[in-house]
Design an enzyme around this catalytic site. Structure first.
Site, short mmCIF file in Angstrom:
data_model
loop_
_atom_site.label_atom_id
_atom_site.label_comp_id
_atom_site.label_asym_id
_atom_site.label_seq_id
_atom_site.Cartn_x
_atom_site.Cartn_y
_atom_site.Cartn_z
N SER A 53 28.78 49.35 69.54
CA SER A 53 28.77 48.16 68.67
C SER A 53 27.39 47.78 68.15
CB SER A 53 29.39 46.97 69.40
OG SER A 53 30.78 47.11 69.40
N LYS A 64 26.96 48.05 64.48
CA LYS A 64 27.58 47.09 63.54
C LYS A 64 26.56 46.33 62.69
CE LYS A 64 32.06 46.58 65.93
NZ LYS A 64 32.15 47.52 67.03
N TYR A 91 33.86 55.05 60.92
CA TYR A 91 33.57 54.02 61.92
C TYR A 91 33.31 54.65 63.30
CZ TYR A 91 34.40 50.40 65.39
OH TYR A 91 34.25 49.57 66.49
N TYR A 115 29.77 39.25 71.55
CA TYR A 115 31.19 39.12 71.88
C TYR A 115 31.53 37.64 72.12
CZ TYR A 115 30.50 44.12 72.79
OH TYR A 115 30.15 45.43 72.71
N VAL A 117 29.10 48.62 73.96
CA VAL A 117 29.83 48.96 75.17
C VAL A 117 29.12 50.04 76.00
CG1 VAL A 117 31.35 50.72 74.18
CG2 VAL A 117 32.23 49.20 75.96
N1 GLN Z 1 33.79 52.27 70.02
C1 GLN Z 1 34.06 50.97 70.51
C2 GLN Z 1 35.31 50.43 69.86
O1 GLN Z 1 35.43 50.51 68.66
C3 GLN Z 1 32.89 50.09 70.23
C4 GLN Z 1 33.11 48.73 70.70
C5 GLN Z 1 31.96 48.13 71.44
O2 GLN Z 1 30.85 48.63 71.59
N2 GLN Z 1 32.26 46.99 71.95
O3 GLN Z 1 36.20 49.94 70.54
#
Ligand code: GLN
Length: 319
Positions: free
Chosen positions: A68, A71, A200, A252, A270
């Site tokens: 993430s 992003k 993505y 989050y 994550v």
């Molecule tokens: N690859 C993970 C997903 O799309 C990334 C999410 C994350 O880092 N929270 O679920």
């Protein structure tokens, strides 16, 4: 120098590093085997100031996937190439108040913001479909990689194909989000759905390390000019937008509490990485795989709390 007593500052950073190292809270993400095998011992902190002073300690050259943390970078790229008006025709600027992968859109049937999965998938469709639509997937991948690399002072990023393949296999929720948005005509016309999803997953599977990511954070701290190369990578208005949404949506379901307690724009992923920006001072990257129940790195959070107790970096600290 923006931090005149860098040596003193480093002493504090070292103390904060060692204090957090003994924190054994949290669990390594296990939804795909490639993340599950990360060592919970890994812990690194890198710092890059806006005038290019650098310090790092711990596992700062071990590669991890951006997840993430990609992003804010894809969002920055979309702002830069398409402009904020176009981008925000498709994606909102409001915290969702829900889980990062919750099957929910806002009252306009748009994704809430670019820092959650739905919004990031949408941003990928914008980058794929509106900016240089003539590019093939392969060319687009190179184009994004080199943009990210410019944010990082031309350091090379990697790509973890095993993570990419696993992410795509274990992506029921992301596909559900993707289809839900297609049902509500969220994407630009001509979006190729499969290619957008792959794009993505590819962004999530790009690899870097703490040292590299701290330069990206420093570019954001420095109004879009990379402190290592002096290249103007982002316009100041793009940086402002990215930092605003990192501030309100980057952590989050802890984003509000983090904004209250730490008061800095940040983005976690994550894999256990955290990008932290102290505007006009420095960029920080912390990495440690064990996550708390909300998905943020336990050691990374402890480091931030400790830093705010020692220094007046909180946006509303009185200087
Ligand atoms: N690859 C993970 C997903 O799309 C990334 C999410 C994350 O880092 N929270 O679920």
């Amino acid at each position: 120098f923006v931090i005149p007593d860098f040596q003193d500052f480093i002493k504090d950073v070292e103390e904060m590093y060692w204090a957090a190292k003994s924190n054994s809270d949290g669990k390594v993400a296990s939804y795909i085997p490639q993340l599950a095998k990360a060592s919970s011992e890994n812990w690194g902190v890198s710092i890059c100031t806006i005038d290019g002073q650098r310090f790092s300690i711990g596992d700062v050259t071990v590669p991890f996937t951006l997840q993430s943390c990609s992003k804010p970078l894809t969002y920055a790229m979309a702002l830069e190439t398409l402009g904020p008006d176009v981008v925000h025709k498709y994606v909102g600027t409001e915290p969702s108040g829900r889980n990062f992968n919750e099957l929910v859109l806002d009252y306009n049937m748009k994704p809430h913001n670019p820092m959650i999965n739905a919004g990031a998938i949408l941003v990928c469709s914008l980058l794929k479909t509106l900016d240089r639509p003539e590019m093939t997937l392969a060319e687009k991948f190179d184009y994004v990689m080199s943009f990210f690399s410019r944010l990082a002072g031309n350091e090379g990023l990697g790509f973890n194909n095993a993570v990419f393949l696993s992410e795509r296999e274990a992506a029921d929720r992301n596909y559900a989000l993707g289809f839900y948005m297609r049902e509500h005509k969220c994407y630009p016309e001509k979006t190729n759905f499969r290619e957008c999803m792959d794009f993505y997953f590819q962004c999530c599977s790009m690899e870097a390390n703490c040292d590299i990511m701290s330069i990206m954070a420093a570019t954001l701290a420095n109004g879009g000019i990379c402190p290592i190369t002096d290249e103007k990578v982002l316009r100041p208005d793009s940086v402002r937008n990215v930092l605003s949404l990192m501030h309100s949506c980057g952590m989050y379901d802890y984003s509000g509490q983090f904004a209250f307690k730490v008061g800095l724009p940040a983005k976690s992923g994550v894999s256990g990485a955290m990008l932290i920006v102290v505007p006009n001072v420095m960029g920080i990257c912390t990495w440690s795989p064990p996550l708390d129940p909300l998905g943020n790195s336990c050691r990374g959070l402890q480091f931030c709390d400790d830093m705010i107790n020692r220094f007046n970096f909180h946006k509303y600290d009185n200087i």
